[in-house]
Design an enzyme around this catalytic site. Structure first.
Site: not given
Ligand code: NAD
Length: 288
Positions: A54, A98, A121
């Protein structure tokens, strides 16, 4: 029939390039680049690889990449304090925590602490609710990527029979919401579903997001269906190594499906590309 193999890698490259071009325009207009910051707690090796990728792709798209690595022993209060600081940082447009988090940290509480406007997200309840009610939202990246692949294959999805296997907040539920918003007729299957094969046989669009290798048998698939395999399962091979495989019996499905995503090289690459697109969207929205 032999299915058309959907090249998620190529589609993701095209999306990343178009995001990078738009980022250049953003920088010219606003004098700064969109910023994405990732929080990684603990030392899960798969998570470390995702976070590295990422960061690399964020920089390649011309954005600012930030990273906070915290030890697995960190307290929930410390993680929440970091999220609050990132929320308050004007230079940060996107925050990604994460998953999975260590068990002593309540992931729902941490995700709900992220400013919904920076929730790239799309896991915050506000964004989930906005998606469910048809409002503009930051939408989870993996189902967004799946939808792009499905629409590229099939065009208009109105009236199509769709089956989503899996009801997680990360993939299954938002996928079903996106397909519903495109006027597909959507069924959600899950671990308690009776007669999964019967549901699969009716699906013109099949999205498998389960985490069970080759759960979906090739002979179940409706001829001509668009098959999107989200599953990423590491299985042992005869030579003592391992390889990634999906939730669909790929070789069996190839002979019946109209389109199919391979694993790897299908859905996976789309996820990061959609994360970059979400970061740009968040940055634009924050600047009005
Ligand atoms: P999850 O474990 O949160 O959810 C799995 C879902 O599958 C659950 O809703 C469960 O009810 C359902 N399920 C379990 N057994 C079943 C069965 N026998 N029949 C029907 N349904 C069943 O998983 P998740 O986070 O949604 O991820 C699913 C898969 O997708 C995993 O393999 C994961 O690694 C993969 N994934 C890939 C990407 C990507 O970028 N390619 C992103 C996210 C997840």
């Amino acid at each position: 029939m032999t299915a058309i193999i959907i090249d998620g890698k190529a589609r993701a490259t095209a999306l990343r390039e178009s995001v990078a071009a738009e980022v250049a325009g953003f920088v010219a207009a606003h004098g700064r680049a969109p910023g994405l910051t990732v929080v990684l707690v603990g030392d899960d090796p798969a998570s470390a690889v995702y976070v590295r990728n990422k960061g690399r792709e964020t920089l390649a798209a011309g954005m600012v990449s930030g990273e906070h690595r915290l030890p697995a022993s960190v307290s929930e209060a410390e993680v929440l304090a970091l999220v609050a600081a990132l929320n308050a940082d004007e230079a940060i447009d996107g925050i990604l925590v994460q998953l999975p988090l260590p068990r002593h940290i309540d992931a729902d509480r941490v995700l709900a602490a992220i400013n919904p406007a920076k929730d790239v997200d799309g896991f915050h309840p506000v964004n989930a609710g906005r998606l469910a009610t048809g409002l503009d939202a930051l939408v989870p990246c993996t189902p967004t990527g799946c939808l792009l692949l499905i629409e590229e294959a099939l065009g208009n999805l109105s009236g199509k029979e769709a089956l989503v296997i899996g009801r997680s907040n990360i993939v299954g539920k938002p996928m079903a919401a996106l397909l519903t918003a495109r006027s597909a007729t959507v069924t959600i299957a899950h671990s308690r579903t009776v007669d999964l094969a019967g549901h699969v046989a009716r699906a013109e669009i099949l999205v498998a997001a389960v985490g069970v290798p080759h759960l979906v048998k090739g002979e179940w698939i409706r001829p001509g269906a668009c098959v999107i395999d989200v599953g990423m399962n590491r299985v042992a091979t005869a030579d003592g190594k391992s390889r990634l495989t999906g939730d669909v019996d790929y070789d069996g499905a190839l002979a019946r499906a109209g389109w199919i995503t391979p694993v790897p090289g299908g859905v996976g690459p789309m996820t990061i590309a959609c994360l970059l697109a979400n970061t740009l969207k968040a940055a634009r929205a924050r600047l009005g």
